[in-house]
Design a protein around this motif. Structure first.
Motif, PDB file in Angstrom:
ATOM      1  N   UNK A 263     -18.789   6.455  22.154  1.00 47.01           N
ATOM      2  CA  UNK A 263     -18.699   5.229  23.172  1.00 47.01           C
ATOM      3  C   UNK A 263     -18.885   3.869  22.425  1.00 47.01           C
ATOM      4  N   UNK A 264     -20.164   3.809  21.835  1.00 47.08           N
ATOM      5  CA  UNK A 264     -20.443   2.589  21.046  1.00 47.08           C
ATOM      6  C   UNK A 264     -19.575   2.078  20.163  1.00 47.08           C
ATOM      7  N   UNK A 265     -18.935   3.087  19.310  1.00 43.93           N
ATOM      8  CA  UNK A 265     -18.155   2.252  18.296  1.00 43.93           C
ATOM      9  C   UNK A 265     -16.864   2.122  18.939  1.00 43.93           C
ATOM     10  N   UNK A 266     -16.504   2.676  20.179  1.00 41.54           N
ATOM     11  CA  UNK A 266     -15.089   2.356  20.848  1.00 41.54           C
ATOM     12  C   UNK A 266     -15.370   0.945  21.409  1.00 41.54           C
ATOM     13  N   UNK A 267     -16.593   0.736  22.058  1.00 46.71           N
ATOM     14  CA  UNK A 267     -16.832  -0.829  22.452  1.00 46.71           C
ATOM     15  C   UNK A 267     -16.953  -1.665  21.559  1.00 46.71           C
ATOM     16  N   UNK A 268     -17.500  -1.294  20.351  1.00 49.62           N
ATOM     17  CA  UNK A 268     -17.746  -2.325  19.272  1.00 49.62           C
ATOM     18  C   UNK A 268     -16.446  -2.910  18.753  1.00 49.62           C
ATOM     19  N   UNK A 269     -15.231  -1.803  18.462  1.00 44.29           N
ATOM     20  CA  UNK A 269     -13.985  -1.979  18.153  1.00 44.29           C
ATOM     21  C   UNK A 269     -13.453  -2.794  18.972  1.00 44.29           C
ATOM     22  N   UNK A 270     -13.420  -2.395  20.315  1.00 42.25           N
ATOM     23  CA  UNK A 270     -12.408  -3.501  21.098  1.00 42.25           C
ATOM     24  C   UNK A 270     -12.900  -4.897  21.520  1.00 42.25           C
ATOM     25  N   UNK A 271     -14.270  -4.945  21.678  1.00 42.82           N
ATOM     26  CA  UNK A 271     -14.845  -6.019  21.784  1.00 42.82           C
ATOM     27  C   UNK A 271     -14.514  -7.074  20.515  1.00 42.82           C
ATOM     28  N   UNK A 272     -14.765  -6.574  19.178  1.00 41.59           N
ATOM     29  CA  UNK A 272     -14.562  -7.536  18.108  1.00 41.59           C
ATOM     30  C   UNK A 272     -13.025  -7.805  18.202  1.00 41.59           C
ATOM     31  N   UNK A 273     -12.015  -6.943  18.615  1.00 39.90           N
ATOM     32  CA  UNK A 273     -10.537  -7.142  18.649  1.00 39.90           C
ATOM     33  C   UNK A 273     -10.514  -8.399  19.691  1.00 39.90           C
ATOM     34  N   UNK A 274     -11.309  -8.705  20.586  1.00 41.65           N
ATOM     35  CA  UNK A 274     -11.226  -9.843  21.725  1.00 41.65           C
ATOM     36  C   UNK A 274     -12.009 -11.079  21.110  1.00 41.65           C
ATOM     37  N   UNK A 275     -12.515 -11.028  19.831  1.00 38.62           N
ATOM     38  CA  UNK A 275     -12.969 -11.982  19.468  1.00 38.62           C
ATOM     39  C   UNK A 275     -14.467 -12.266  19.756  1.00 38.62           C
ATOM     40  N   UNK A 276     -15.073 -11.266  20.212  1.00 40.57           N
ATOM     41  CA  UNK A 276     -16.580 -11.152  20.479  1.00 40.57           C
ATOM     42  C   UNK A 276     -17.518 -10.664  19.466  1.00 40.57           C
ATOM     43  N   UNK A 277     -18.339 -11.448  19.010  1.00 39.34           N
ATOM     44  CA  UNK A 277     -19.143 -11.186  17.833  1.00 39.34           C
ATOM     45  C   UNK A 277     -20.160  -9.960  18.327  1.00 39.34           C
ATOM     46  N   UNK A 278     -20.097  -8.754  17.769  1.00 40.75           N
ATOM     47  CA  UNK A 278     -20.845  -7.681  18.326  1.00 40.75           C
ATOM     48  C   UNK A 278     -21.885  -7.133  17.221  1.00 40.75           C
ATOM     49  N   UNK A 279     -23.040  -6.900  17.864  1.00 39.87           N
ATOM     50  CA  UNK A 279     -24.210  -6.143  17.130  1.00 39.87           C
ATOM     51  C   UNK A 279     -24.321  -4.896  17.764  1.00 39.87           C
ATOM     52  N   UNK A 280     -23.994  -3.718  17.101  1.00 42.84           N
ATOM     53  CA  UNK A 280     -24.362  -2.478  17.740  1.00 42.84           C
ATOM     54  C   UNK A 280     -25.415  -1.779  17.408  1.00 42.84           C
ATOM     55  N   UNK A 281     -26.238  -1.094  18.058  1.00 44.69           N
ATOM     56  CA  UNK A 281     -27.333  -0.551  17.885  1.00 44.69           C
ATOM     57  C   UNK A 281     -27.412   1.025  18.669  1.00 44.69           C
ATOM     58  N   UNK A 282     -28.177   1.703  17.820  1.00 43.74           N
ATOM     59  CA  UNK A 282     -28.790   3.086  18.502  1.00 43.74           C
ATOM     60  C   UNK A 282     -29.988   3.352  18.452  1.00 43.74           C
ATOM     61  N   UNK A 283     -30.985   2.669  19.528  1.00 40.61           N
ATOM     62  CA  UNK A 283     -32.334   2.607  19.270  1.00 40.61           C
ATOM     63  C   UNK A 283     -32.733   3.095  20.503  1.00 40.61           C
ATOM     64  N   UNK A 284     -34.106   3.500  20.717  1.00 36.05           N
ATOM     65  CA  UNK A 284     -34.747   3.750  22.056  1.00 36.05           C
ATOM     66  C   UNK A 284     -34.781   2.694  22.968  1.00 36.05           C
ATOM     67  N   UNK A 285     -34.571   2.841  24.250  1.00 36.34           N
ATOM     68  CA  UNK A 285     -34.509   1.687  25.123  1.00 36.34           C
ATOM     69  C   UNK A 285     -35.848   0.921  25.127  1.00 36.34           C
ATOM     70  N   UNK A 286     -36.831   1.806  24.703  1.00 32.83           N
ATOM     71  CA  UNK A 286     -38.213   0.872  25.058  1.00 32.83           C
ATOM     72  C   UNK A 286     -38.223  -0.006  24.074  1.00 32.83           C
ATOM     73  N   UNK A 287     -37.384  -0.200  22.890  1.00 32.83           N
ATOM     74  CA  UNK A 287     -37.408  -1.011  21.777  1.00 32.83           C
ATOM     75  C   UNK A 287     -36.452  -2.450  22.008  1.00 32.83           C
TER      76      UNK A 287
END
Length: 220
Positions: A12-36
């Protein structure tokens, strides 16, 4: 627009990153614990923070609440596979700007991102009834009258068809259900909704519903 995505579901994260980038949105994608997430926010100071709510909802809420305490103007949208009434109330309480079910699809999330980036809130249509319930509780606490009032349609503002669609919104119907109920296309429903929002000077379905109830335009 600089957007940070925190999501443990890799696909899901990779899908969002790809689709948002295609819409011209600068994306930083992370897989971190929510506490951080506070540390991550300080690192990027994004326009938007899209956070996937996992199984530990309470931990997520506490982390978001801490982030909002530090940065009260942070714009956060949460996504979830499913959510309970209590979760919605907590999400609204801590000041989260948007809530989108993953099953609603990318277009819904993109609409949420653009809406929140423009300074407004966005909540999936399924939460409408929950918001209505909370609205009535607030009315009671504020000592508003709870006696029955005569319904008066805003015919001086909306057309008959727009009034019908507004009534369906109050019932919590999505565009597909409204289209089926009124025997029209979903595109026509969306066109009517756009006109309703402009005429009522609101930005989304929830605001339209609350205004309709407050003004006595619909029975509930």
């Amino acid at each position: 627009m600089n957007t940070v995505i925190v999501e443990q579901d890799t696909v899901y994260r990779n899908l969002l990153s790809t689709n948002l980038t295609e819409q011209g949105i600068v994306v930083v994608s992370e897989d971190i614990p929510v506490t951080e997430i506070s540390c991550l926010y300080r690192k990027y100071f994004p326009n938007l923070f899209v956070l996937g709510i996992g199984n530990n909802f309470q931990q997520s809420i506490e982390s978001i609440e801490y982030l909002m305490y530090e940065y009260p103007f942070a714009k956060i949208i949460v996504t979830a596979n499913e959510i309970e009434d209590y979760h919605v109330k907590e999400i609204i309480r801590v000041g989260i700007k948007g809530l989108v079910l993953k099953s609603s699809g990318f277009d819904s999330l993109l609409h949420a991102i653009r809406t929140v980036d423009n300074g407004f809130n966005f909540f999936d249509p399924f939460v409408t009834n929950i918001v209505i319930q909370e609205f009535f509780k607030l009315r009671t606490l504020d000592d508003f009258t709870t006696s029955k009032r005569k319904v008066r349609e805003p015919r001086n503002i909306l057309t008959k068809r727009e009034c019908e669609i507004l009534e369906n919104l109050v019932l919590g119907s999505n565009n597909k259900k409204i289209a089926e109920s009124l025997t029209i296309s979903e595109k026509t429903v969306q066109n009517h909704l756009s006109n309703i929002f402009v005429k009522l000077k609101v930005n989304d379905r929830t605001q339209a519903v609350i205004l309709a109830i407050k003004e006595g335009w619909v029975a509930i």
